[in-house]
Motif scaffolding. Structure first.
Motif, PDB file in Angstrom:
ATOM      1  N   UNK A  55       0.819  -1.220   0.000  1.00 23.12           N
ATOM      2  CA  UNK A  55       0.000   0.000   0.000  1.00 23.12           C
ATOM      3  C   UNK A  55       0.849   1.264   0.000  1.00 23.12           C
ATOM      4  N   UNK A  56       1.941   1.272   0.760  1.00 24.28           N
ATOM      5  CA  UNK A  56       2.787   2.459   0.818  1.00 24.28           C
ATOM      6  C   UNK A  56       3.429   2.757  -0.537  1.00 24.28           C
ATOM      7  N   UNK A  57       3.881   1.703  -1.211  1.00 23.61           N
ATOM      8  CA  UNK A  57       4.479   1.872  -2.537  1.00 23.61           C
ATOM      9  C   UNK A  57       3.449   2.406  -3.524  1.00 23.61           C
ATOM     10  N   UNK A  58       2.237   1.871  -3.460  1.00 21.26           N
ATOM     11  CA  UNK A  58       1.156   2.322  -4.348  1.00 21.26           C
ATOM     12  C   UNK A  58       0.850   3.789  -4.109  1.00 21.26           C
ATOM     13  N   UNK A  59       0.740   4.184  -2.846  1.00 26.79           N
ATOM     14  CA  UNK A  59       0.442   5.576  -2.517  1.00 26.79           C
ATOM     15  C   UNK A  59       1.560   6.502  -2.969  1.00 26.79           C
ATOM     16  N   UNK A  60       2.810   6.077  -2.798  1.00 27.40           N
ATOM     17  CA  UNK A  60       3.957   6.887  -3.247  1.00 27.40           C
ATOM     18  C   UNK A  60       3.910   7.076  -4.760  1.00 27.40           C
ATOM     19  N   UNK A  61       3.503   6.031  -5.458  1.00 25.17           N
ATOM     20  CA  UNK A  61       3.432   6.108  -6.918  1.00 25.17           C
ATOM     21  C   UNK A  61       2.407   7.143  -7.362  1.00 25.17           C
ATOM     22  N   UNK A  62       1.242   7.131  -6.767  1.00 28.88           N
ATOM     23  CA  UNK A  62       0.214   8.089  -7.168  1.00 28.88           C
ATOM     24  C   UNK A  62       0.536   9.502  -6.691  1.00 28.88           C
ATOM     25  N   UNK A  63       1.234   9.610  -5.570  1.00 30.66           N
ATOM     26  CA  UNK A  63       1.697  10.930  -5.129  1.00 30.66           C
ATOM     27  C   UNK A  63       2.714  11.501  -6.118  1.00 30.66           C
ATOM     28  N   UNK A  64       3.487  10.609  -6.721  1.00 31.94           N
ATOM     29  CA  UNK A  64       4.491  11.046  -7.709  1.00 31.94           C
ATOM     30  C   UNK A  64       3.819  11.530  -8.988  1.00 31.94           C
ATOM     31  N   UNK A  65       2.591  11.051  -9.234  1.00 30.76           N
ATOM     32  CA  UNK A  65       1.855  11.513 -10.408  1.00 30.76           C
ATOM     33  C   UNK A  65       1.610  10.469 -11.475  1.00 30.76           C
ATOM     34  N   UNK A  66       1.709   9.183 -11.140  1.00 33.53           N
ATOM     35  CA  UNK A  66       1.428   8.165 -12.153  1.00 33.53           C
ATOM     36  C   UNK A  66      -0.047   8.213 -12.548  1.00 33.53           C
ATOM     37  N   UNK A  67      -0.314   7.827 -13.769  1.00 34.19           N
ATOM     38  CA  UNK A  67      -1.697   7.798 -14.257  1.00 34.19           C
ATOM     39  C   UNK A  67      -2.285   6.395 -14.160  1.00 34.19           C
ATOM     40  N   UNK A  68      -1.415   5.408 -13.965  1.00 27.32           N
ATOM     41  CA  UNK A  68      -1.895   4.041 -13.852  1.00 27.32           C
ATOM     42  C   UNK A  68      -0.911   3.170 -13.112  1.00 27.32           C
ATOM     43  N   UNK A  69      -1.419   2.082 -12.538  1.00 26.05           N
ATOM     44  CA  UNK A  69      -0.593   1.162 -11.762  1.00 26.05           C
ATOM     45  C   UNK A  69      -1.081  -0.242 -12.078  1.00 26.05           C
ATOM     46  N   UNK A  70      -0.272  -1.017 -12.810  1.00 25.22           N
ATOM     47  CA  UNK A  70      -0.681  -2.346 -13.254  1.00 25.22           C
ATOM     48  C   UNK A  70       0.251  -3.406 -12.672  1.00 25.22           C
ATOM     49  N   UNK A  71      -0.326  -4.496 -12.236  1.00 26.65           N
ATOM     50  CA  UNK A  71       0.485  -5.611 -11.761  1.00 26.65           C
ATOM     51  C   UNK A  71       1.027  -6.398 -12.960  1.00 26.65           C
ATOM     52  N   UNK A  72       2.234  -6.928 -12.834  1.00 23.90           N
ATOM     53  CA  UNK A  72       2.847  -7.680 -13.935  1.00 23.90           C
ATOM     54  C   UNK A  72       2.097  -8.976 -14.234  1.00 23.90           C
ATOM     55  N   UNK A  73       1.294  -9.403 -13.295  1.00 24.26           N
ATOM     56  CA  UNK A  73       0.515 -10.621 -13.503  1.00 24.26           C
ATOM     57  C   UNK A  73      -0.765 -10.356 -14.310  1.00 24.26           C
ATOM     58  N   UNK A  74      -0.995  -9.095 -14.669  1.00 22.05           N
ATOM     59  CA  UNK A  74      -2.215  -8.737 -15.403  1.00 22.05           C
ATOM     60  C   UNK A  74      -2.236  -9.374 -16.787  1.00 22.05           C
ATOM     61  N   UNK A  75      -3.430  -9.624 -17.312  1.00 21.38           N
ATOM     62  CA  UNK A  75      -3.587 -10.195 -18.642  1.00 21.38           C
ATOM     63  C   UNK A  75      -3.770  -9.126 -19.699  1.00 21.38           C
ATOM     64  N   UNK A  76      -3.932  -9.546 -20.924  1.00 23.76           N
ATOM     65  CA  UNK A  76      -4.059  -8.625 -22.047  1.00 23.76           C
ATOM     66  C   UNK A  76      -5.241  -7.681 -21.877  1.00 23.76           C
ATOM     67  N   UNK A  77      -6.376  -8.199 -21.416  1.00 19.42           N
ATOM     68  CA  UNK A  77      -7.581  -7.379 -21.275  1.00 19.42           C
ATOM     69  C   UNK A  77      -7.342  -6.218 -20.315  1.00 19.42           C
ATOM     70  N   UNK A  78      -6.635  -6.496 -19.216  1.00 20.31           N
ATOM     71  CA  UNK A  78      -6.380  -5.428 -18.241  1.00 20.31           C
ATOM     72  C   UNK A  78      -5.385  -4.413 -18.791  1.00 20.31           C
ATOM     73  N   UNK A  79      -4.365  -4.887 -19.496  1.00 20.04           N
ATOM     74  CA  UNK A  79      -3.412  -3.970 -20.128  1.00 20.04           C
ATOM     75  C   UNK A  79      -4.148  -3.021 -21.075  1.00 20.04           C
TER      76      UNK A  79
END
Length: 216
Positions: A87-111
C-alpha cells in the motif's frame, strides 16, 4: 498512440512488446532498459504520449522517473508496471503523479483497459491495487479509532468533566469554584489530562473534546 516501454529485464520488454503489438491504435516507439534512457528519448521526441515503466530499475526507479517526467514533460502520462501490492508503494506512486498502476501478472484485457483509461485522461487502478489501498486505509482508520478510544477510556470522570469546562472557556478559578476544588488541584488535573492525551495546550483540548463529542 505512441508509447515507450521501460524495463531492465529483456524478457519482460519483449513480452510487453508482443502483447501491445496485438492491440490496435498503439505504437511502441522506443524500448528502454532504464529511466535515464526514457528521459533522453523524451528530450528528442515530442510525440510520446504514454510511458509504460517498470517500478524497479537500475539508476532510476519508476517513481523517480515519474517525478522527472511530470516536471519536465507534463503532457506525458506514466503507467507503472510492478509486482508490488504494498500500500505504501502504491500511494507513493500516485503521489508522484502516475496515471496508472498495473500488476505484472495482469492479462491482455487489463493492459488494454489500462491504456484506454489513461489515454482518455483518467487514472487506472487494478482491482488488486484498489483492494490493497482500501484495506490499508481501513487498518489506519481502525488504528486511529482504537487509539482515540483508549485515550478517552484512560480519563477519569473528573478529568472528562474538567475537559468539558475548559472547552466552555472557563478559567482555572472558575472551574475550581464550580467543582468545589482548589485552583492547584484543577491545574494538577489539567497537567495530567494533557500528558495522558499527548496534547500541548487548551486549544488542543477543545479540539479533542469536539472530535470525541465530549461537548456539543
Amino acid at each position: 498512440m505512441k508509447l515507450i516501454i521501460a524495463d531492465d529485464h529483456q524478457f519482460i520488454l519483449e513480452s510487453i512488446e508482443i502483447l501491445i503489438s496485438t492491440m490496435p491504435n498503439y505504437e511502441i516507439v522506443s524500448i528502454c532498459s532504464n529511466g535515464a534512457e526514457v528521459l533522453k528519448w523524451l528530450e528528442q521526441h515530442t510525440d510520446v504520449e504514454i510511458v509504460l515503466s517498470d517500478f524497479s530499475m537500475p539508476e532510476m526507479n519508476g517513481i523517480e522517473l515519474t517525478y522527472q517526467i511530470r516536471q519536465r514533460f507534463p503532457k506525458v502520462k506514466v503507467i507503472l508496471l510492478t509486482v508490488s501490492e504494498d500500500a505504501q508503494t502504491i500511494q507513493e506512486a500516485f503521489q508522484a503523479g502516475v496515471s496508472g498502476y498495473i500488476m505484472k501478472k495482469a492479462g491482455k484485457a487489463e493492459f488494454e483497459e489500462a491504456l484506454k483509461t489513461v489515454a482518455s485522461g483518467k487514472k487506472y487502478y487494478s482491482e488488486s491495487v484498489v483492494f490493497e489501498l482500501l484495506n490499508r486505509n481501513k487498518q489506519v482508520s481502525d488504528l486511529v479509532n482504537e487509539t482515540i478510544e483508549e485515550k478517552v477510556e484512560n480519563l477519569s470522570n473528573r478529568e472528562i468533566e474538567i475537559i468539558k469546562l475548559i472547552a466552555q472557556e472557563l478559567s482555572t478559578n472558575e472551574i475550581a469554584e464550580k467543582l468545589f476544588l482548589s485552583p492547584a488541584t484543577v491545574e494538577t488535573h489539567r497537567h495530567n489530562i494533557l500528558k495522558k492525551l499527548g496534547i500541548k495546550n487548551s486549544i488542543g483540548l477543545v479540539k479533542f473534546a469536539i472530535r470525541n463529542k465530549l461537548i456539543k
